[in-house]
Design a protein around this motif. Structure first.
Motif, mmCIF file in Angstrom:
data_model
loop_
_atom_site.group_PDB
_atom_site.id
_atom_site.type_symbol
_atom_site.label_atom_id
_atom_site.label_comp_id
_atom_site.label_asym_id
_atom_site.label_seq_id
_atom_site.Cartn_x
_atom_site.Cartn_y
_atom_site.Cartn_z
ATOM 1 N N ASP B 232 0.813 -1.216 0.000
ATOM 2 C CA ASP B 232 0.000 0.000 0.000
ATOM 3 C C ASP B 232 0.846 1.266 0.000
ATOM 4 O OD1 ASP B 232 -2.244 -1.449 -0.022
ATOM 5 O OD2 ASP B 232 -2.859 -1.036 2.042
ATOM 6 N N HIS B 233 1.943 1.250 0.759
ATOM 7 C CA HIS B 233 2.699 2.501 0.861
ATOM 8 C C HIS B 233 3.397 2.831 -0.451
ATOM 9 C CE1 HIS B 233 6.682 0.700 1.238
ATOM 10 N NE2 HIS B 233 6.117 -0.220 1.990
ATOM 11 N N ARG B 235 1.921 2.364 -3.316
ATOM 12 C CA ARG B 235 0.844 3.018 -4.047
ATOM 13 C C ARG B 235 0.764 4.496 -3.632
ATOM 14 N NH1 ARG B 235 -4.988 0.809 -2.839
ATOM 15 N NH2 ARG B 235 -4.371 1.774 -0.890
ATOM 16 N N THR B 236 0.935 4.743 -2.324
ATOM 17 C CA THR B 236 0.949 6.137 -1.861
ATOM 18 C C THR B 236 2.084 6.902 -2.535
ATOM 19 O OG1 THR B 236 0.185 5.322 0.265
ATOM 20 C CG2 THR B 236 0.978 7.585 0.190
ATOM 21 N N ARG B 238 3.478 6.318 -5.370
ATOM 22 C CA ARG B 238 3.125 6.581 -6.768
ATOM 23 C C ARG B 238 2.127 7.724 -6.854
ATOM 24 N NH1 ARG B 238 2.552 0.579 -7.790
ATOM 25 N NH2 ARG B 238 4.590 -0.011 -8.608
ATOM 26 N N HIS B 251 11.494 3.501 -2.180
ATOM 27 C CA HIS B 251 10.488 2.868 -1.332
ATOM 28 C C HIS B 251 10.582 1.347 -1.336
ATOM 29 C CE1 HIS B 251 8.290 6.483 -0.102
ATOM 30 N NE2 HIS B 251 8.751 6.966 -1.230
#
Lengths: 338, 334
Positions: B232-233, B235-236, B238, B251
């Motif tokens: 998830d992080h 995706r953040t 991005r 990341h």
């Protein structure tokens, strides 16, 4: 006036393994012809059950669809600029600067090994080059203060695991607001939080919206959040928009049986109307969507014609659209199948 | 302590502003638990040498010695005493820094070991210095271009590298680098690594030993980076508008370093085994070769000393890896 965000006939598909299990892949539609409009400074709530394509739609706007998914057709216009056809590099320049996004779970959405300050600074540095470390840091602290993080100057060096869930979501918000976006997409921003914290975060989002004038696309399945926050509401089911209307019309004068069903599922709202009811059945699987109106197998008011043709949105008021053959609904239409 | 008080303490611990003291405490704890492990190594090393079917007195006296001479020597060397007594004597000797003398040439074991440690560390360091960065770079690139031709080629290479035994790589390296191209020396050490001859003689052994590590590290890196890329992080990250490349490096790889370092630490154990074969193939004067020579010639004090040093090196490496994790992962740092 052109709207800030205008989605026209958006179709997204995901690749699935073919039925023969071999190398051939099939594609199934997830978002199926969605039209939406959001004006600057307004809040549009996108409501629907899990798996109805809300998140897919928001990721499509961000250009962050997973590798198996793609935009098959349609336009996503941000101030007239079609995001769906932009090359990746141009989209990156918009992502985070003009359109920002916050996610459902603040526990996993922050990088656990970088300090929150570093993560906010990174968001600024991508779009505002040439700031030195000190200026970046000052700006990160200012952004955190804007997100009402108490003691921001000390917390800038904290790691995500040292903060509570509410604070982490505030950090996410600070990160999203760092470059002053025109549109904020919030994908279930309060679902993972305690009830008391939920109210604080919603209040914060509303205050920030008033201060900055950004538009908010709020994705949720919680009608309480919708009532609290939204100006406009779009109700999605199985990849299509069933009904779109100003928030008061959705609650006072719903014109789609699915909206009626959703309202009937909400405990507080159903209290007066007697027993709380669930909509019978479940969302059909992507690969075998029913023909015609996708809701008709579960619809209490279905007519034989509902299985034949896709009902086109009908205009029922100035901003009120419903995609149902029976709309405007007469009072006798039941909210759900008995 | 009542349950409630314990919860309260846990909360206080979590929110403690003096987080640094927790970290110091962790480091002290981690160093302290190394001590019993080292003691265990001592005991096991000592006992192993007792069960070896070889009489140190007979080895020292030589093949022509009479039974009386051997018996006298046994008495003199203290071999007739009880086992715990002998262990106590051994410990006392160790405490003085004395590891005994070689049964073969009567040289002090400590001196011989000291002479072998340098070349061993040189070989190990050179091997880590080339293979880990190369492997991490290859693994990261494979993850970045997942399912591409590059990715498949890198995965094939890593499976190949992990499957080939070290002596085969060594022979191949000698054949190509030494015989065919006649570029590099392949027997012995030309000197310390800062000399030209020393550096040249280090190339082939370090390449051979690093090859053992390469395959495993490429694959763990690829898997760990891919895993991180789907979190998830990332995706953040991005969503902030970072380029895919900086998302991958800053990341995904940054988070993947935690499992990578753990694996490299464990692999160093295998590397010590690989070093034995490499040192023998290239006549490298290191610990591995010393240990094997000592064992084959029944030079028990020398073998015991070598085992002790190798085991201690392994324990200390694990300690170093754990401390490195502290730097990489703020969650254990608190």
């Amino acid at each position: 006036m052109t709207p800030l965000l205008s989605i026209e006939g958006l179709h997204t598909t995901i690749r699935v393994p073919g039925s023969n299990g071999g190398r051939e892949h099939g594609e199934v539609g997830v978002v199926d012809g969605v039209d939406l409009v959001l004006d600057a400074g307004r809040t549009l709530a996108l409501v629907g059950e899990s798996g109805c394509g809300k998140s897919m739609l928001s990721l499509a706007i961000m250009g962050l669809l997973p590798p198996v998914a793609r935009i098959a057709s349609g336009r996503i216009l941000l101030d007239g600029l079609d995001l769906a056809s932009l090359p990746a590099s141009a989209l990156r320049a918009i992502r985070g600067r003009r359109v920002a996004m916050i996610f459902q779970d603040p526990m996993t959405s922050l990088n656990p090994v970088l300090s929150v300050g570093a993560q906010i600074m990174e968001a600024i540095r991508v779009h505002v080059p040439g700031l030195d470390r000190r200026a970046l840091r000052a700006r990160a602290i200012a952004t955190m203060e804007k997100a009402r993080i108490p003691n921001a100057a000390a917390r800038v060096d904290a790691y995500p695991h040292q903060l509570s869930g509410g604070l982490r979501q505030r950090v996410m918000i600070a990160m999203a607001l760092a470059c002053g976006p025109e549109l904020l997409i919030a994908d279930e921003p309060t679902t993972a939080l305690d009830v008391t914290v939920q109210a604080q975060i919603l209040g914060l989002l509303r205050d920030l919206q008033r201060e900055t004038g950004m538009a908010l696309l709020l994705i949720t399945h919680d009608l309480g959040v919708v009532a609290e926050m939204a100006d406009e509401v779009a109700v999605m089911y199985a990849g299509r928009v069933m009904e779109q209307a100003p928030v008061s019309a959705i609650f006072d004068d719903p014109q789609h049986p699915y909206t009626l069903g959703l309202l009937g599922c909400t405990p507080a709202l159903a209290m007066n109307a007697g027993r709380q009811r669930a909509i019978a059945g479940g969302v059909p699987p992507l690969a075998s969507m029913p023909p015609g109106c996708r809701f008709h197998p579960r619809c209490a008011a279905a007519l034989p014609d509902c299985a034949r043709a896709r009902p086109m949105p009908r205009r029922l008021g100035e901003r009120h659209l419903a995609a149902c053959l029976r709309s405007p609904l007469e009072a006798s239409v039941p909210a759900a199948r008995p | 302590m009542t349950g409630r008080a314990r919860f309260r303490n846990a909360a206080a611990f979590r929110t403690s502003p003096r987080a640094g003291t927790c970290m110091k405490r962790y480091v002290a704890y981690r160093v302290a638990v190394t001590m019993p492990v080292l003691l265990g190594v001592l005991v096991v090393g000592f006992l192993l040498m007792q069960v070896v079917p070889s009489d140190p007195a007979a080895v020292r006296a030589g093949p022509q010695a009479s039974a009386e001479v051997v018996a006298a020597l046994r008495e003199e060397m203290g071999l007739n005493r009880a086992l715990p007594m002998r262990f106590a004597l051994y410990l006392r000797q160790l405490a003085r820094g004395d590891l005994g003398r070689s049964l073969i040439n009567d040289a002090p074991v400590a001196t011989e070991l000291g002479r072998a440690i340098g070349p061993s560390m040189e070989l190990m360091t050179a091997c880590l210095l080339w293979s880990v960065p190369v492997a991490v770079a290859l693994g990261t690139f494979a993850a970045y271009r997942r399912n591409s031709v590059f990715d498949r080629a890198i995965v094939m290479l890593s499976i190949g590298a992990a499957s080939v035994p070290v002596f085969f790589v060594g022979l191949l390296a000698i054949w190509i680098g030494g015989f065919w191209w006649q570029l590099l020396p392949f027997t012995g050490r030309g000197g310390p690594f800062w000399t030209r001859a020393g550096l040249a003689s280090l190339v082939l052994p370090a390449f051979t030993l690093g090859f053992v590590l390469l395959g495993a590290v490429v694959r763990i890196t690829r898997t760990a980076v891919l895993d991180a890329l789907s979190s998830d992080h990332v995706r953040t990250a991005r969503a902030k508008g970072l380029s895919e490349w900086s998302v991958t490096l800053r990341h995904a790889l940054r988070n993947a370093l935690i499992p990578i370092v753990t694996l490299v630490g464990l692999q160093i154990g295998y590397l010590i085994g690989g070093a034995v074969a490499t040192e023998i193939i290239f006549s490298w004067p290191g610990m591995g070769r010393l240990a094997v020579n000592a064992i084959t010639s029944s030079d028990l004090p020398m073998a015991q000393g070598a085992i002790l040093v190798i085991a201690a090196a392994f324990v200390l490496t694990n300690l170093a890896v754990d401390l490195l994790q502290l730097l990489l992962d703020p969650r254990i740092r608190r």
